[in-house]
Structures are given as structure tokens and as C-alpha cells.
Design a protein around this motif. Sequence first.
Motif, mmCIF file in Angstrom:
data_model
loop_
_atom_site.group_PDB
_atom_site.id
_atom_site.type_symbol
_atom_site.label_atom_id
_atom_site.label_comp_id
_atom_site.label_asym_id
_atom_site.label_seq_id
_atom_site.Cartn_x
_atom_site.Cartn_y
_atom_site.Cartn_z
ATOM 1 N N TYR A 49 1.206 -0.993 0.033
ATOM 2 C CA TYR A 49 0.089 0.100 0.072
ATOM 3 C C TYR A 49 0.744 1.268 0.244
ATOM 4 C CZ TYR A 49 -4.537 -2.281 0.544
ATOM 5 O OH TYR A 49 -4.899 -3.245 1.055
ATOM 6 N N ILE A 50 2.109 1.311 0.204
ATOM 7 C CA ILE A 50 3.130 2.327 0.669
ATOM 8 C C ILE A 50 3.973 2.644 -0.880
ATOM 9 C CG2 ILE A 50 5.085 2.904 1.813
ATOM 10 C CD1 ILE A 50 4.798 1.499 4.034
ATOM 11 N N PHE A 51 3.984 1.756 -1.408
ATOM 12 C CA PHE A 51 3.970 1.496 -2.815
ATOM 13 C C PHE A 51 2.690 2.093 -3.755
ATOM 14 C CE2 PHE A 51 4.612 0.513 -7.211
ATOM 15 C CZ PHE A 51 6.094 0.679 -8.025
ATOM 16 N N LEU A 52 1.825 1.724 -3.445
ATOM 17 C CA LEU A 52 1.018 2.238 -4.377
ATOM 18 C C LEU A 52 0.559 3.738 -4.067
ATOM 19 C CD1 LEU A 52 -1.250 2.108 -6.108
ATOM 20 C CD2 LEU A 52 -3.021 0.682 -3.953
ATOM 21 N N LEU A 53 0.946 4.437 -2.978
ATOM 22 C CA LEU A 53 0.582 5.473 -2.132
ATOM 23 C C LEU A 53 1.678 6.424 -3.814
ATOM 24 C CD1 LEU A 53 -1.018 7.612 -0.386
ATOM 25 C CD2 LEU A 53 1.019 6.983 1.400
ATOM 26 N N VAL A 54 2.663 5.681 -3.167
ATOM 27 C CA VAL A 54 4.007 6.471 -3.975
ATOM 28 C C VAL A 54 3.486 7.127 -5.868
ATOM 29 C CG1 VAL A 54 6.076 6.849 -4.387
ATOM 30 C CG2 VAL A 54 5.777 6.085 -2.159
ATOM 31 N N GLU A 55 3.009 5.288 -6.097
ATOM 32 C CA GLU A 55 2.692 5.588 -7.525
ATOM 33 C C GLU A 55 1.661 6.604 -7.873
ATOM 34 O OE1 GLU A 55 1.745 1.295 -9.127
ATOM 35 O OE2 GLU A 55 3.686 2.130 -9.773
ATOM 36 N N ILE A 56 0.382 6.825 -6.446
ATOM 37 C CA ILE A 56 -0.579 7.638 -6.792
ATOM 38 C C ILE A 56 -0.591 9.274 -6.868
ATOM 39 C CG2 ILE A 56 -3.077 8.409 -5.830
ATOM 40 C CD1 ILE A 56 -3.551 5.313 -5.015
ATOM 41 N N ILE A 57 0.556 9.339 -6.303
ATOM 42 C CA ILE A 57 1.405 10.797 -5.559
ATOM 43 C C ILE A 57 1.739 11.259 -7.335
ATOM 44 C CG2 ILE A 57 2.407 11.970 -4.155
ATOM 45 C CD1 ILE A 57 1.434 10.839 -1.722
ATOM 46 N N LEU A 58 3.141 9.901 -7.480
ATOM 47 C CA LEU A 58 3.081 10.182 -8.265
ATOM 48 C C LEU A 58 2.581 11.069 -10.499
ATOM 49 C CD1 LEU A 58 6.114 8.377 -8.559
ATOM 50 C CD2 LEU A 58 6.501 10.845 -8.321
ATOM 51 N N GLY A 59 1.632 10.226 -9.926
ATOM 52 C CA GLY A 59 0.667 9.795 -10.550
ATOM 53 C C GLY A 59 -0.017 11.239 -11.299
ATOM 54 N N ILE A 60 -0.596 11.503 -9.941
ATOM 55 C CA ILE A 60 -1.272 13.203 -10.221
ATOM 56 C C ILE A 60 -0.341 14.710 -10.227
ATOM 57 C CG2 ILE A 60 -2.357 15.042 -8.112
ATOM 58 C CD1 ILE A 60 -3.307 12.687 -6.502
ATOM 59 N N ILE A 62 2.239 14.213 -12.169
ATOM 60 C CA ILE A 62 2.221 13.983 -13.710
ATOM 61 C C ILE A 62 1.502 14.670 -14.645
ATOM 62 C CG2 ILE A 62 2.919 12.334 -15.770
ATOM 63 C CD1 ILE A 62 4.394 10.198 -13.899
ATOM 64 N N LEU A 63 -0.266 14.336 -13.922
ATOM 65 C CA LEU A 63 -0.803 14.446 -14.552
ATOM 66 C C LEU A 63 -1.173 16.328 -14.583
ATOM 67 C CD1 LEU A 63 -3.990 13.230 -15.380
ATOM 68 C CD2 LEU A 63 -5.112 13.478 -13.348
ATOM 69 N N ALA A 64 -0.561 16.864 -14.045
ATOM 70 C CA ALA A 64 -0.726 18.730 -13.770
ATOM 71 C C ALA A 64 0.395 18.821 -14.361
ATOM 72 C CB ALA A 64 -0.292 18.830 -12.585
ATOM 73 N N LEU A 65 1.692 17.543 -14.529
ATOM 74 C CA LEU A 65 3.097 18.361 -14.815
ATOM 75 C C LEU A 65 2.773 18.862 -16.564
ATOM 76 C CD1 LEU A 65 6.295 18.319 -14.562
ATOM 77 C CD2 LEU A 65 6.582 16.259 -15.656
ATOM 78 N N PRO A 66 1.903 18.538 -17.607
ATOM 79 C CA PRO A 66 1.765 18.817 -18.830
ATOM 80 C C PRO A 66 1.696 20.640 -18.920
ATOM 81 C CG PRO A 66 1.210 16.336 -19.154
ATOM 82 C CD PRO A 66 1.105 17.106 -17.809
ATOM 83 N N SER A 67 0.623 20.821 -17.916
ATOM 84 C CA SER A 67 -0.144 22.041 -17.962
ATOM 85 C C SER A 67 0.918 22.870 -17.656
ATOM 86 C CB SER A 67 -1.013 22.061 -16.999
ATOM 87 O OG SER A 67 -2.168 21.204 -16.981
ATOM 88 N N ILE A 68 1.803 23.131 -16.622
ATOM 89 C CA ILE A 68 3.090 22.983 -15.916
ATOM 90 C C ILE A 68 3.924 23.572 -17.205
ATOM 91 C CG2 ILE A 68 4.784 23.440 -14.246
ATOM 92 C CD1 ILE A 68 2.965 21.734 -12.350
ATOM 93 N N LEU A 69 4.212 22.315 -17.265
ATOM 94 C CA LEU A 69 5.464 22.529 -18.536
ATOM 95 C C LEU A 69 4.949 23.704 -20.084
ATOM 96 C CD1 LEU A 69 6.668 18.742 -18.762
ATOM 97 C CD2 LEU A 69 7.912 21.250 -17.544
ATOM 98 N N ALA A 70 3.825 24.027 -20.107
ATOM 99 C CA ALA A 70 3.287 24.008 -21.376
ATOM 100 C C ALA A 70 3.179 25.900 -20.476
ATOM 101 C CB ALA A 70 2.070 23.898 -21.507
ATOM 102 N N ARG A 71 2.682 26.480 -19.641
ATOM 103 C CA ARG A 71 2.647 27.766 -18.906
ATOM 104 C C ARG A 71 4.053 28.314 -19.243
ATOM 105 N NH1 ARG A 71 -0.481 30.730 -17.025
ATOM 106 N NH2 ARG A 71 -2.652 29.786 -17.530
ATOM 107 N N ARG A 72 5.007 27.230 -18.945
ATOM 108 C CA ARG A 72 6.404 27.316 -18.490
ATOM 109 C C ARG A 72 7.614 27.766 -19.796
ATOM 110 N NH1 ARG A 72 11.013 28.765 -19.106
ATOM 111 N NH2 ARG A 72 12.812 28.643 -16.975
ATOM 112 N N PHE A 73 7.040 26.642 -21.145
ATOM 113 C CA PHE A 73 7.854 26.743 -21.543
ATOM 114 C C PHE A 73 6.904 27.641 -22.231
ATOM 115 C CE2 PHE A 73 9.909 23.793 -19.409
ATOM 116 C CZ PHE A 73 11.382 24.094 -19.336
ATOM 117 N N LYS A 74 5.972 28.319 -22.619
ATOM 118 C CA LYS A 74 5.296 28.958 -23.847
ATOM 119 C C LYS A 74 4.896 28.226 -24.786
ATOM 120 C CE LYS A 74 7.040 33.561 -21.593
ATOM 121 N NZ LYS A 74 7.075 34.631 -22.026
#
Length: 237
Positions: A49-60, A62-74
Motif C-alpha cells: 500500500y505504501i508503494f501504491l500511495l507513491v504511485e498515486i502521488i506521482l500519477g497526480i 504527472i497529470l498536472a505536469l503538461p500544463s505546468i510545462l506548457a505555461r513555463r515554456f509557452k
Amino acid sequence: MKKLRWPQWIAAFIFVSMGISLVFTIFEIFTAPVRQPVKGPKVTLQGDYIFLLVEIILGIVILALPSILARRFKFQIPGLVYILFVIFLYGAIYLGTIQKFYAIVPYWDKILHTFSGAMLGAGGFSFVSILNADENVVMKMKPGFIAVFSFCFAVTLGAFWEVYEYTFDGLLGLNMQRFMTSSGTPLVGRAALADTMGDIIVDIVGALAIAIIGYFALKKGRPWMKQFEFKRHNWKK
């Protein structure tokens, strides 16, 4: 109030699903046993369950990462590209790991690897489209080079994923590369390599299919699928 577009609604649904799973996983960490019982069926342990928790947090994240990169690099991410990305994450993390599709759905892992190879290959074409559309870039890349780049881009990221699985199998005693049976018996020889090599092969198949399709689309003078193209964008402050 700003209205959400349909890609954002889908992303919001996946965020909520993973958020709920995050809460339940934290609860299970405090209630799950540390070791397997001497008698009785095999149960999910606290470490799992600890490993699953890490995967869920990383998933969340990563899910937000494209929007952050798009705004950062225009640059602007097309809605279809983002939808394919979040659907893949949903299939890999929420359905695959949380809902255990990897165990109950035949070839779920191979389906996702084929999909990711094609998706990353399309991403390679899309990134090059930014450079080709830039007036400051003197040299325009030819269809053959773009196709090779997209193929190599996808397969390289697929190889990095296998390194990730190998690393965490060793550090946490997991079996993501399926080098042992569900009962814990280690596989030997080619059988131990079958899952890893199968993943790499379907990554190559997905990436190659997109590279060929994209090559002929560019060769015939048609732009590479407009709905997949990344574009420069000037974000308003």
C-alpha cells in the motif's frame, strides 16, 4: 467563472478518482498487516500500500505536469494530445494498479505499452512541429528525419520505463518485470526475460506504426495531424 472544456472535465474526473483512491490507500496503510500470516490466504501488506500511495502521488503530479510545462515554456498542448495522455495514466495507474487490471485483464500491460509507444511517437512528431513552425529556425527537418526521431524518442522513453521497473523491483522487492510467478518462484532463462522483452517489442510496434503513418503524411505534403500539433503560445499574465 471560466467554463471548463471537455478535456478539462475528463482530467478533473481522473483527478477526483485518484484523490479518492489516495484517501483509501492512506487508510489501508494503517490497517494492513506488515507480514504475511502463517496460515490463510495471501493478503496485501502495508509495504504494498505504501508503494501504491507513491504511485498515486506521482500519477497526480504527472497529470498536472503538461500544463505546468506548457505555461513555463509557452506552448499550447492540443486537447486531443492531453486526453490521450490522461487516459493512459488512468489506465496505467488507476485501472491497472488500483483496480488491479494488470492481474485480472489479459494482456492489459501489453495494451498499455503499445498505446504508450504510439502516443510517445506522436509526441515526437508534435515537438518537431514546434521547431519547424519557428521562424528563427533556419533548417527545416525532412519527413524521414522526423519519423526516425519520433520512433527513437518513443522507444527511448519506453526503455527508461523498464529501467524504472528494474530499479524498484530490486529496491522494494516488487515483481513489476514479472521475473517470478505469483507464488514467488523465480523464473529462469528466457522465461524471466519474457515480460520485459515483450514490453519493449510492443513499444517498438506502436512507435513504428506512428512513425510510418507520420512519414507518409508529411511526404505527401499534408501537415502532421493538426489536432496533434503543439503550438507556440503567448500566455497572458
